[in-house]
Design a protein around this motif. Structure first.
Motif, mmCIF file in Angstrom:
data_model
loop_
_atom_site.group_PDB
_atom_site.id
_atom_site.type_symbol
_atom_site.label_atom_id
_atom_site.label_comp_id
_atom_site.label_asym_id
_atom_site.label_seq_id
_atom_site.Cartn_x
_atom_site.Cartn_y
_atom_site.Cartn_z
ATOM 1 N N LYS A 63 0.539 -1.197 0.054
ATOM 2 C CA LYS A 63 -0.043 0.052 0.140
ATOM 3 C C LYS A 63 0.949 1.187 -0.108
ATOM 4 C CE LYS A 63 -3.717 2.362 2.691
ATOM 5 N NZ LYS A 63 -4.535 2.271 3.564
ATOM 6 N N SER A 64 2.174 1.110 0.699
ATOM 7 C CA SER A 64 3.090 2.350 0.801
ATOM 8 C C SER A 64 3.596 2.591 -0.450
ATOM 9 C CB SER A 64 3.777 2.433 1.991
ATOM 10 O OG SER A 64 4.794 1.157 1.749
ATOM 11 N N ARG A 67 1.467 4.475 -2.994
ATOM 12 C CA ARG A 67 1.388 5.767 -2.662
ATOM 13 C C ARG A 67 2.422 6.232 -3.334
ATOM 14 N NH1 ARG A 67 3.825 9.634 0.655
ATOM 15 N NH2 ARG A 67 2.757 11.069 1.777
ATOM 16 N N ASN A 68 3.768 5.724 -3.194
ATOM 17 C CA ASN A 68 4.877 6.141 -3.882
ATOM 18 C C ASN A 68 4.718 6.278 -5.461
ATOM 19 O OD1 ASN A 68 6.389 6.208 -1.474
ATOM 20 N ND2 ASN A 68 7.564 4.584 -2.084
ATOM 21 N N GLY A 112 -3.539 2.688 -1.564
ATOM 22 C CA GLY A 112 -2.430 3.824 -1.136
ATOM 23 C C GLY A 112 -2.227 5.134 -1.876
ATOM 24 N N ALA A 113 -2.453 4.501 -3.332
ATOM 25 C CA ALA A 113 -2.717 5.673 -4.553
ATOM 26 C C ALA A 113 -3.701 6.596 -4.275
ATOM 27 C CB ALA A 113 -2.661 5.057 -5.696
ATOM 28 N N GLU A 115 -5.501 7.276 -1.669
ATOM 29 C CA GLU A 115 -5.933 8.071 -0.510
ATOM 30 C C GLU A 115 -4.867 9.225 -0.765
ATOM 31 O OE1 GLU A 115 -4.994 5.211 2.378
ATOM 32 O OE2 GLU A 115 -7.136 4.334 2.294
ATOM 33 N N VAL A 116 -3.608 9.049 -1.022
ATOM 34 C CA VAL A 116 -2.668 10.390 -1.465
ATOM 35 C C VAL A 116 -3.266 11.243 -2.133
ATOM 36 C CG1 VAL A 116 -1.027 9.420 -2.869
ATOM 37 C CG2 VAL A 116 -0.157 11.111 -1.243
ATOM 38 N N GLU A 119 -5.849 13.238 -0.721
ATOM 39 C CA GLU A 119 -5.238 14.172 0.454
ATOM 40 C C GLU A 119 -4.740 15.352 -0.326
ATOM 41 O OE1 GLU A 119 -2.029 12.458 2.424
ATOM 42 O OE2 GLU A 119 -3.195 10.666 3.020
#
Length: 152
Positions: A63-64, A67-68, A112-113, A115-116, A119
Motif C-alpha cells: 500500500k505504501s 502511494r509512491n 495507497g495511491a 488516498e494520497v 489528500e
C-alpha cells in the motif's frame, strides 16, 4: 489552494521523474488531460522491494508502494504539463498488484495511491479506478499505478 502549496502543506516533496524502463514516455498531455504511463514505486532510483504481494511482500508495505507510485505519477504529469499547479484533479487510477494466487486484497493495496491523491486534491481527487491482480510486473515490482490527471 494550488497543488504546489497543498504538497508543501502536507510535507510532500515530489520525486524526480523516473526514467522509462522501455520505449515510452512517462506522461503525455492531450487536451485538458495528462495521462501517465504505469509508474513503479521507485525511491531514489531503486525499487524498495520486489516480489508478490501475499507471498514475501506484505500488503501494508505494498500500500505504501502504491502511494509512491501515485507520487511518481504526479511528478511525471507535472513535468509533462510544465507545472504542478496546472494539475487540478484526478480522473482515473489504474492499479496493478503482482499477487500471490491466494491474495485478494488488491483494492486495499491500491488505496495507497487513491488516498494520497485524495489528500492532495480533496474532492477533485475523487476518481474512477481499477485494482487488478497480475502474476508479474516489470522488474518484479510488487505494484504499478497509472493516473489520468485533469488540467485547469
Amino acid at each position: 489552494m494550488s497543488t504546489t502549496a497543498r504538497l508543501a502543506e502536507l510535507g510532500i516533496e515530489l520525486p524526480a521523474v523516473a526514467a522509462p524502463v522501455a520505449a515510452y514516455v512517462p506522461a503525455t498531455v492531450h487536451g485538458d488531460v495528462v495521462y501517465t504511463s504505469g509508474q513503479l514505486p521507485f525511491e531514489e532510483g531503486a525499487l524498495p522491494a520486489t516480489g508478490k504481494v501475499g507471498a514475501g511482500v506484505d500488503a501494508e508495505d505494498a500500500k505504501s508502494y502504491a502511494r509512491n507510485c501515485a507520487l511518481n505519477a504526479l511528478a511525471a504529469a507535472a513535468a509533462a504539463a510544465g507545472d504542478a499547479d496546472r494539475i487540478v484533479g484526478v480522473l482515473r487510477v489504474g492499479g496493478f498488484v503482482a499477487s500471490d494466487p491466494a491474495f485478494t486484497g488488491q483494492p486495499g493495496v491500491i488505496n495507497g495511491a487513491s488516498e494520497v491523491l485524495g489528500e492532495i486534491f480533496g474532492d477533485a481527487g475523487k476518481h474512477v479506478r481499477a485494482a487488478v491482480g497480475v502474476p508479474v510486473l516489470p522488474l518484479d515490482s510488487p505494484v504499478e499505478v497509472e493516473v489520468a490527471f485533469l488540467l485547469g
